[in-house]
Scaffold this active site. Sequence first.
Site, mmCIF file in Angstrom:
data_model
loop_
_atom_site.group_PDB
_atom_site.id
_atom_site.type_symbol
_atom_site.label_atom_id
_atom_site.label_comp_id
_atom_site.label_asym_id
_atom_site.label_seq_id
_atom_site.Cartn_x
_atom_site.Cartn_y
_atom_site.Cartn_z
ATOM 1 N NE ARG A 16 31.015 -15.113 5.097
ATOM 2 C CZ ARG A 16 31.020 -15.290 3.780
ATOM 3 N NH1 ARG A 16 32.163 -15.259 3.113
ATOM 4 N NH2 ARG A 16 29.906 -15.487 3.106
ATOM 5 C CG ASP A 102 25.609 -9.749 -0.354
ATOM 6 O OD1 ASP A 102 25.277 -9.759 -1.550
ATOM 7 O OD2 ASP A 102 26.268 -10.670 0.182
ATOM 8 C CD GLU A 153 29.092 -20.927 -5.126
ATOM 9 O OE1 GLU A 153 29.440 -20.114 -4.252
ATOM 10 O OE2 GLU A 153 28.648 -20.561 -6.233
ATOM 11 C CE LYS A 349 15.346 21.881 23.087
ATOM 12 N NZ LYS A 349 14.568 21.312 24.197
ATOM 13 C CE1 TYR A 364 20.179 24.593 24.816
ATOM 14 C CE2 TYR A 364 18.962 25.467 26.690
ATOM 15 C CZ TYR A 364 19.070 24.578 25.636
ATOM 16 O OH TYR A 364 18.063 23.679 25.397
ATOM 17 C CG ASN A 375 23.221 41.804 19.735
ATOM 18 O OD1 ASN A 375 23.872 41.431 18.764
ATOM 19 N ND2 ASN A 375 23.715 41.850 20.959
ATOM 20 C CE1 TYR A 385 13.057 19.003 32.167
ATOM 21 C CE2 TYR A 385 15.310 18.788 32.975
ATOM 22 C CZ TYR A 385 14.050 18.247 32.771
ATOM 23 O OH TYR A 385 13.798 16.956 33.152
HETATM 24 C C1 UD1 Z 1 27.043 -16.182 -3.769
HETATM 25 C C2 UD1 Z 1 27.223 -17.137 -4.960
HETATM 26 C C3 UD1 Z 1 28.646 -17.031 -5.514
HETATM 27 C C4 UD1 Z 1 28.928 -15.584 -5.898
HETATM 28 C C5 UD1 Z 1 28.679 -14.636 -4.719
HETATM 29 C C6 UD1 Z 1 28.757 -13.209 -5.168
HETATM 30 C C7 UD1 Z 1 25.763 -19.035 -4.486
HETATM 31 C C8 UD1 Z 1 25.693 -20.458 -4.076
HETATM 32 N N1 UD1 Z 1 26.973 -18.488 -4.534
HETATM 33 O O1 UD1 Z 1 27.941 -16.616 -2.733
HETATM 34 O O2 UD1 Z 1 28.780 -17.867 -6.656
HETATM 35 O O3 UD1 Z 1 30.265 -15.474 -6.342
HETATM 36 O O4 UD1 Z 1 27.346 -14.845 -4.185
HETATM 37 O O5 UD1 Z 1 28.665 -12.350 -4.080
HETATM 38 O O6 UD1 Z 1 24.745 -18.451 -4.772
HETATM 39 N N2 UD1 Z 1 20.586 -15.458 0.845
HETATM 40 C C9 UD1 Z 1 19.254 -15.692 1.111
HETATM 41 N N3 UD1 Z 1 18.879 -16.922 1.592
HETATM 42 C C10 UD1 Z 1 19.749 -17.924 1.802
HETATM 43 C C11 UD1 Z 1 21.119 -17.672 1.534
HETATM 44 C C12 UD1 Z 1 21.506 -16.434 1.054
HETATM 45 O O7 UD1 Z 1 18.401 -14.825 0.924
HETATM 46 O O8 UD1 Z 1 19.308 -18.991 2.236
HETATM 47 C C13 UD1 Z 1 20.973 -14.135 0.335
HETATM 48 C C14 UD1 Z 1 21.959 -13.418 1.238
HETATM 49 O O9 UD1 Z 1 21.254 -12.621 2.177
HETATM 50 C C15 UD1 Z 1 22.749 -12.572 0.272
HETATM 51 C C16 UD1 Z 1 22.689 -13.360 -1.033
HETATM 52 O O10 UD1 Z 1 21.638 -14.285 -0.892
HETATM 53 O O11 UD1 Z 1 22.161 -11.296 0.064
HETATM 54 C C17 UD1 Z 1 23.994 -14.099 -1.323
HETATM 55 O O12 UD1 Z 1 24.251 -15.006 -0.262
HETATM 56 P P1 UD1 Z 1 25.708 -15.189 0.335
HETATM 57 O O13 UD1 Z 1 25.625 -16.130 1.462
HETATM 58 O O14 UD1 Z 1 26.344 -13.877 0.558
HETATM 59 O O15 UD1 Z 1 26.403 -15.938 -0.899
HETATM 60 P P2 UD1 Z 1 27.926 -15.982 -1.220
HETATM 61 O O16 UD1 Z 1 28.572 -16.986 -0.347
HETATM 62 O O17 UD1 Z 1 28.482 -14.627 -1.225
HETATM 63 MG MG MG Z 2 27.729 -12.725 -0.546
#
Ligand code: UD1
Ligand code: MG
Length: 457
Positions: A16, A102, A153, A349, A364, A375, A385
């Site tokens: 997204r 994130d 979810e 620079k 410059y 001064n 250059y």
């Molecule tokens: C997830 C939770 C949701 C919660 C939300 C909070 C699940 C199924 N859902 O949803 O309940 O409310 O976070 O923000 O866990 N990631 C991986 N590998 C993967 C998928 C994701 O490392 O295969 C990492 C992503 O990079 C991210 C984190 O896991 O940092 C969360 O993944 P994201 O896809 O953002 O989950 P949400 O849909 O936000």
């Molecule tokens: Mg998330």
Amino acid sequence: MPNLVAVIMAAGKGTRMKSKLPKVMHSLAGKPLIEHVLDTVNQVGIERPLVIVGHGREVVEARINARAQIVGQIEQLGTGHAVMQVLPYLEDSQTILVLSGDQPLLKPETLRALIELHQAQEVSATVLTAYMDQPFGYGRIIENGENLFKIIEEKDATNDERKIKKINTGTYCFKGSALKEALAKISNQNTQGEYYLTEVFDILLKQGEKMLTYCTADNYEALGINSRGQLAEAEAIFRERILEHWMAEGVTLVDPASTFIDAEVKLAIDVTILPFTRLIGKTQIEEDAVIGPQTSLENCTVGRGSEVTYTVAKDAVIGERCHIGPFTYLRPGTKLEAEVKVGDFVEIKNSWIEMGSKVPHLSYIGDAHIGKSTNIGAGTITCNYDGVNKHHTEIGNHAFIGSNTNLVAPVEVGDYAVTGAGSTITKNVPAEALAVERSTQVIKEHWRLSRKGEIGG
Ligand code: UD1
Ligand code: MG
């Protein structure tokens, strides 16, 4: 905190975000999202967390390699699948703190409270929750008394379940043994065809395990960055936290609404920041300095009592009691000692200017060293250059460079030397000498009268 490991999930693409950059590398207050989470985890005493990387692995790894143990997730099949990748690194007796890369607004005190509750109650799992007025997109929390019952979810929820405002922040504590057992049993039979980490709670419930929730009062902490809109929202919240912090530490912000300070900036007491000012990266400002208005400093140091106004500077060091601006541009490698003045429409620079020297207007200065109390007249240019290479200009102490001097580098001007206004200096000027390079002025007496009628005015 005892027997604790942290696992940060950061392998997702962040579809997204619609970006070339992996989501966790997007910047918040001048620092990638993942580093905010690493900093928070460090503050609860966990030194080297496990970080699960996948999408854009090289970029993420290069940035955090030194402070985390990296584990790859080749295909991103969901948060449950992500945590499966680190199972070999986890022990049954450990408390496993799971976070998302994130979620940059989580506070260390909240994590501490979550871990304490989990460990004190000796439960199998504890979920950090929050109340959201707009819970769209988050997993919803269904409870049975004070025990966690289910996390559903958004995409799998019924209309009634979607009305629930208590959400899963995506941060959890697990008992190592319980996490390992439950993860082995999760499936991808859901709307998204993913292995949800949240299914672990269904399995633990069926096994009759006890689980808790811990709700944070600051629901901003739950903000997960999934889109550019959420990134901007988080930036605004984090910015306000930074501004409040610095005001509480004795910094005057004349107009917080137009002041932008990055996470790693350091300010001393009695610094004043005037409106429309950005302090970027690792900028550091010492006591009594006044910065702004309309100033942008990136990775700069400003000494005590200096004034920097209407200035753009990057990778520059400004000493104590300097006067910079208005309308000054300081580029990387600029080093100004104490009491230097750099004025309007001056660009500097890769140059070192010693104590008390002045470059007040329209100049410059590039690849130069200027000694003390020299001064530099208006309009002076170091011609550094030649179209192929850059060359150095060396100016001594107490020198006087006349207005509109061109210093054709490589060239040296000695201590106490003077150049005549308008000179183009191509040869070294010895100490205490005067160098003038211009044709002699011609005077034609009464010339205008002889042209009477030919020229107007
Ligand atoms: C997830 C939770 C949701 C919660 C939300 C909070 C699940 C199924 N859902 O949803 O309940 O409310 O976070 O923000 O866990 N990631 C991986 N590998 C993967 C998928 C994701 O490392 O295969 C990492 C992503 O990079 C991210 C984190 O896991 O940092 C969360 O993944 P994201 O896809 O953002 O989950 P949400 O849909 O936000
Ligand atoms: Mg998330």
